[in-house]
Design an enzyme around this catalytic site. Structure first.
Site, short mmCIF file in Angstrom:
data_model
loop_
_atom_site.label_atom_id
_atom_site.label_comp_id
_atom_site.label_asym_id
_atom_site.label_seq_id
_atom_site.Cartn_x
_atom_site.Cartn_y
_atom_site.Cartn_z
CD GLU A 165 -2.83 -1.28 2.39
OE1 GLU A 165 -2.50 -0.63 3.39
OE2 GLU A 165 -3.79 -2.05 2.37
CD GLU A 195 -4.65 -5.67 2.35
OE1 GLU A 195 -5.33 -4.87 3.02
OE2 GLU A 195 -3.41 -5.73 2.43
#
Ligand code: ZN
Ligand code: ZN
Ligand code: ZN
Lengths: 632, 632, 632
Positions: free
Chosen positions: B142, B312
């Site tokens: 991320e 995710e």
């Protein structure tokens, strides 16, 4: 003196080839003035001690050659990058302790002696070279813009200690004056006194007040250094261009140093975050109907003999407000005439041509950056045409005066006692009420020594009443209105003994002061209400207004009146209207958006609304105005 | 390629005894993928140079032994504490000058060369050891999460100066490109140039824009180092897991380095503070109906050949949003199918089992921390069952395209000209309007060189139009819609000469741009209104929409259209609906909460509302969906 | 014990000539107590080691000579300026890393060992000199005021590491207890552990929770040092004056060190920014009807044998709230009686005379600064007159108890899971509901070991249930109400295994916890709703309240009840009213603004409204009260 027009120009931004054409177009438009130079330091002194005056020599040649008069600015608001190598500690420091870095403008601390000297030296060099060729001077640019008056630098701290020595002599006297015994805050020496930031909870208000007086004095001293350097070589009048609602330094004090006060008027730029109250949605494209007028009257009080200009007038959308709408067609003209109605000698548009790069690339000029005419150009031309047969500047003493005091602004910022108690906002609210009654107003400094000729004088929220003003109030033949929160403190922001207020001609003492949130006003028996502030007074005077639970709000004794609270809009209009009538004034309650202003010979009527309004049978279009002879 | 499922697993968090049972349960649930390793550095290299690969060897054995395919993450987002002893200056620094300390994650500055090298070395060691055993790679975790792209560290400052040398060659060229003459901001050398924080007022927008380009380039270079290290030892595809509405770096640029783009989709976590506009109260437990879809389409454009995953997927309440409600029953399934409808190859849930300690202990998993099934588990099983006889991934070029450009996002953050002018929000508003019309959309990068096959293409708010895109726009057979604020600047965030926009096939020049507050829209003669932005255009084109006071808003010339303002919801739907019909598209205005998406073979209908909705006579329950054959 | 009155006095602020008159007027007013000394360090020790006790000797002579009893405060809250030269690192540091400077008060870090020793030394010197002459002691002043408990100084960091060594023994145990494996946050040594500020994203909640426990322990240890120094020389009881809604340290723990708990009650000062919820506009001049009562009951639990005082009671407008209205006439009297109704031994007004300088010059006293009587004086005299024939302090165990726990406050600040989940606010909401039903309440610490005699006990939002309390809950004969969010964590702020809650006598396990914004409550089938928090429970207990979509909200098993969510005002009143009736209590639903409180012998009825209210046929004027015999 003729009413004149001008513009702000940056020859260093443009190829030399187009200067002559620019100058010709300015002259053709009917402009008299061109202000130049105030951000050009890096091009005038590209390296320390290496000067390049040539381009400026030629620019002045071209401009004056076209018949324009040059106002030359000293470039101290934008020291070149190399100046920081000379003075690494010259930057201002913010309240959290961080230096305010290079990369925009105004990157200096007013307390830095060496940079102050360098800036004055530069002003002197320019005066030496151009003293005979320019028509007027401007020092620096917009003191205080970007919150730059107050600095927490080491330079400021050291200078503050010297200032304290000067003011108090001994540290014992300082401890006593500040009441430092209160929380064991006594100092043993001046060297222990820090700037009043980052304390655990609020610092001593006397400490803060001293720092605010000091910070203002530093600006005044800074300006004095440049004025002295210029005067040594030039007889041209000197000015500085002030901003809207910048109150961190005493503009009257700088004003006393120079011939002309000018200000930079951005009616749309200032609307959303500088105007206290008002219906902002209704005026997004017109600006507040009273904010410019207030500053016109304020800065008229800052110029010698009332001489004042608009140095920068918004000609279209700017880039720096939260939102940046375009002026309603007609407003560029209306704003100019509002300034002339208040006695302006000159109105200059900022800027001649939009610069396609850097911070203000979205700031409109009279020309677009491709040199075509921007929307404001035609309105400028219209004003120029109208000026040709307009009367000269004809200042007139207004029938009503209002005392505005920078130190009181600092005092109530230091100690509002309730969020939002603000001297500027209080004065502006009352000014707005007076203007909604069709009255013309003079704004006066607290140093005022005579009130002769005023039918009504307002002295709201004054920290203390200076001796000369006190005498003038005693002698005044008009109605004098004090309060709220007038004369309740000493110069050191302490409670006086005997307790205040100690008003000339009106016996009243405050027993208790209370504040309340804006959504919890106290109603008045006669309608309207009191916002935010109410002082409970012990008095033998007549009480002509009371809150619904009986607290005295308006006290009267002969031609003296005292307001115990902050009247909201309807009660301010009612109370001041009644007093004005009692004072023998012609009161003209105006519809929302309509405003009057009289000069010695003329009456102006302005329509700030976005719809037509009627004045005495005449329909005024949106953004329109009437120019009438003054009623006798 | 089959549509597949997976989960994120942390063997280092759990006793080795339960790994085998976990693996079996994953396989039984129907999962294909298990992502591991991305936060495990402190357990892989407990001290500098002392490695413990054993546990990871065994974990991979257990997982692959159960038939699962492993995605292995490099652990550079969580350098161990000892790394700071090696590189005390590796931390990022915030805009106020404070280091962002150890104690959570992402505690590094992208510009720190030595840590960058250490992180790439670690990726190389992992690739060397596991290159043949893992099915795919993930670099870091991320990028940009927790505002970590932009850093004001000394490492960033030094790297920025080198980047400037690279870009401009000489400091004179830089001064000219930035217009530094404006406020005497000229530099004498690159070493004088600081990062654009803590300046007195706003820095030069060109300075800021350069810093934003640089900051993005640092992420791209950082990722390149890890990709190179992995490629040296492994043929498995490489991916990175992007976030929602992280726009500080150019995802297209990192995307070009790797086979697969993945993203982490938290529909409830992102709702309240990342989704521009929309009726948040109506979707607290469902997520915004368009926000996930927008990112599916955006990241499809970032993967090679459109390859993309959800790495995710939220399976229950998370811990990090302002409030963290539970998904409405059915939404865990719906979100998965929305992803597959947009072409996802895989959907992986984060995380397998809730961890009872540390920052995310309140973040639901498929299992609770006592290994019992959490509420999301059953819905995951339902999706797995449905996938068994579902078609393969069948990507389809959508009929409508929209160009989204990271550099434009930076440009309008640097210079919004009115609070809230945001490229992402503008694109998302138009995307939302298109989707409310039942249209499927492709998002395209500004590097796009052909628009073949699109019936309609939107190019809103593009800083500049790159040459290849300009050519593609010229050649496009579909309707091309530009504006607002398209092509009004140069690459250096200056005004172009001739003034913009310079649009292919539609002659219009902006005379003035204005902005206004959100509560002050400009009405349109045909209904609806313009929010925030209006450019006043000089044009000979046909004007088909005007504001109530006559300003041109929609310009048309053949199959080209230009919007001069930001249409609000009803006018965006009306204007884009009319254009889509003109382009020959089947427009299906959908009730609030209902959404369509077509693949090459299927049509999906999703009900995001909390009440049943009707689609073509079929009642879809709340959080329900229809899987239909695609209408021909 | 007689109910008594007193005031706070600062002889060092006034000329010695007026002390005797002050003392006489205090005695004449009917005061028993005079608190002095707590800010006088700079006058007691003007230079390091140079003491000036003379003035204090004489002040104590004068005051005791007039028949007053002296409470002497240690002056450690205001170290003199020279103390900073001795300990330049003694200042607290804020969360952004900036020292909190000299210039107001409370400028010290509780972890600074050398200043702690100096402060204790000063307390010892005062006890040695005045130990036999004063009637009571006060340590320091208002611990925690101005957010001073939590400090990020180097002294705090070093002390925190020692505290961690003490708690965990080895760094491995710390890593395990905190779950540091989660994001590779493992430490290799205690010296690597920093304070949990300025991390990239949120730090480990276990790290934060340890820091909060440590910070509280530092206050407790600080106070212990002064108590020990005083006890060595004096038998007089010791107290500390706590504040309203200061929750950063464990007041029960400091309370166990001293005989008397006192607090500083500012009903108007606290209203706007410390009272959770409530109709603030209705109580601007009265204060919240429950906020003072809550603290009376809380601090009664902090004094030994329930001994407590009001050390500072607001007698008029203060200076430090956002706005500072004047109390409604009657409230100065009402507040005093509310305190006595809750068992106060003494009520002291702050301050005797308004000081005309420094920070609190706008803070009213009983006298104005010119020594005339301020508006509060007459009401103080009225209370003094009423006290003459009022009963003695007659404490009574209340029928209802509520457990309030400082550690739970820290836990939910660390990990609210949804903005606004706050232990104090939850307890206060339930307290308010109980009080609106006419019930008297005891507040209990989590160390409580018996619940005998309580008909109903509330245990809301307790982080964990300590063993002794658990046993007491098992044995309790009254109805025990737990939840919401009770016992869902371990002491380390992790999820317990088996998962919580593990309640005595009520089998329920949380499957999932969710939070939602305040504007999105979940409705209850029986009316009212749940705000903010809902835990989804697996249980075999009876469910007597459910949300409209069926989630269990109130669980019942015998005389045990559990709330799964945070009931809003109407549902809290309904649910608690039903439970109280079931517990056999007399429930008296009261109109808004009316409040009851019983002692062993009396019933008090207070009217906080600004209009008259009826109680059992008697009309109570605004700010009025009834003193009745207690109904049997
Ligand atoms: Zn300006
Ligand atoms: Zn994640
Ligand atoms: Zn106090």
């Amino acid at each position: 003196m003729k009413r004149t027009l001008g513009t702000c120009y940056y020859p260093e931004h443009w190829p030399e080839e187009i200067w002559a054409d620019d100058a010709r177009r300015m002259a053709d438009l009917g402009l008299t003035w061109v202000r130049i130079g105030e951000f050009a330091w890096s091009r005038l002194e590209p390296a320390p001690g290496r000067f390049d005056w040539g381009w400026l020599d030629r620019a002045i040649d071209v401009l004056t050659g076209a018949g324009l008069s040059v106002v030359l600015g000293t470039p101290s608001a934008t020291p070149p990058r190399w100046m920081l190598d000379r003075h690494p500690d010259m930057l201002a420091v913010d309240a959290t302790g961080r230096p305010r870095k290079f990369g925009s403008r105004r990157h200096y601390c007013f307390s830095h002696a060496a940079y102050r000297a360098d800036a004055a030296r530069m002003a002197g060099l320019m005066a030496e070279r151009y003293g005979d060729r320019v028509a007027a001077w401007q020092t620096d640019n917009e003191y205080g813009c970007h919150d730059t008056v107050i600095s927490y630098s080491a330079a400021a701290r050291d200078a503050f200690r010297l200032w304290l020595v000067e003011r108090y002599g001994t540290v014992d006297r300082l401890n006593q004056a500040w009441g430092n015994v209160f929380w064991s805050m006594d100092y043993d020496s001046f060297d222990q006194i820090d700037l009043p930031n980052l304390t655990v909870t609020e610092p001593n208000p006397a400490h803060l007040m001293a720092f605010r007086r000091f910070s203002s004095d530093q600006v005044v001293a800074w300006n004095a250094a440049q004025v002295a350097a210029i005067r040594a070589h030039s007889k041209a009048p000197i000015s500085h261009n002030y901003m809207g609602r910048v109150t961190e330094f005493d503009h009257y004090a700088t004003g006393r140093q120079m011939e002309i006060a000018t200000w930079d008027s951005y009616p749309l730029g200032f609307l959303l975050d500088r105007v206290p109250g008002g219906d902002k949605a209704a005026y997004l494209r017109q600006g507040d109907p009273d904010f410019q007028a207030f500053h016109h009257d304020l800065y008229r009080a800052c110029g010698q003999d009332g001489r004042w200009w608009i140095m920068e007038q918004q000609p279209g959308p700017v880039n720096w407000a939260p939102w940046n709408p375009a002026p309603l067609p007609g407003m560029v003209r209306l704003w100019s005439w509002e300034a002339f109605a208040h006695g302006a000698e000159a109105v200059c548009w900022f800027r001649w041509r939009q610069f396609p790069q850097a911070q203000e690339q979205q700031h409109a000029g009279l020309l677009r950056s491709d040199s075509t005419e921007a929307p404001g150009f035609a309105e400028a031309a219209e004003v120029a045409a109208e000026l040709r047969d307009a009367p000269d500047v004809a200042p007139m003493q207004a029938p009503v005066a209002l005392v505005f005091d920078y130190a009181s602004q600092w005092a109530w910022e230091v100690q509002p006692q309730g969020q939002g108690f603000d001297h500027f906002a209080l004065c502006f609210d009352l000014y707005r009420a007076l203007r909604s009654l069709g009255l013309s107003i003079d704004i006066l400094p607290p140093e005022t020594a005579t009130l002769d000729g005023y039918a009504m004088v307002l002295v709201p929220g004054l920290l203390t009443i200076p001796a000369a003003l006190r005498t003038a109030m005693e002698r005044a033949e008009g109605i004098v209105v004090t309060g709220p929160r007038t004369d309740l403190k000493t110069d050191e922001l302490a409670m006086p003994m005997p307790l205040g207020p100690n008003l000339p001609g009106l016996a009243a003492t405050s027993v208790m002061e209370e504040t309340f949130p804006p959504d919890a006003p106290r109603g008045l028996q006669n309608g309207g209400g009191i916002d935010l502030w109410l002082e409970h007074l012990k008095t033998d005077a007549e009480v002509t207004e009371r809150t619904t639970d009986g607290t005295a709000v308006l006290l009267r004794q002969g031609r003296r009146a005292h307001l115990a609270g902050w009247p909201n809009k309807p009660s301010a209009q009612r109370i001041l209207g009644d007093l004005a009538r009692e004072a023998g004034l012609a009161v003209t309650p105006l519809p929302e958006g309509l405003r009057l202003r009289d000069t010695a010979t003329e009456r102006f009527v302005f329509n700030y609304a976005s719809h037509p309004l009627d004045y005495a049978g005449q329909i005024i279009p949106p953004a329109g105005l009437l120019r009438l002879s003054r009623p006798s």
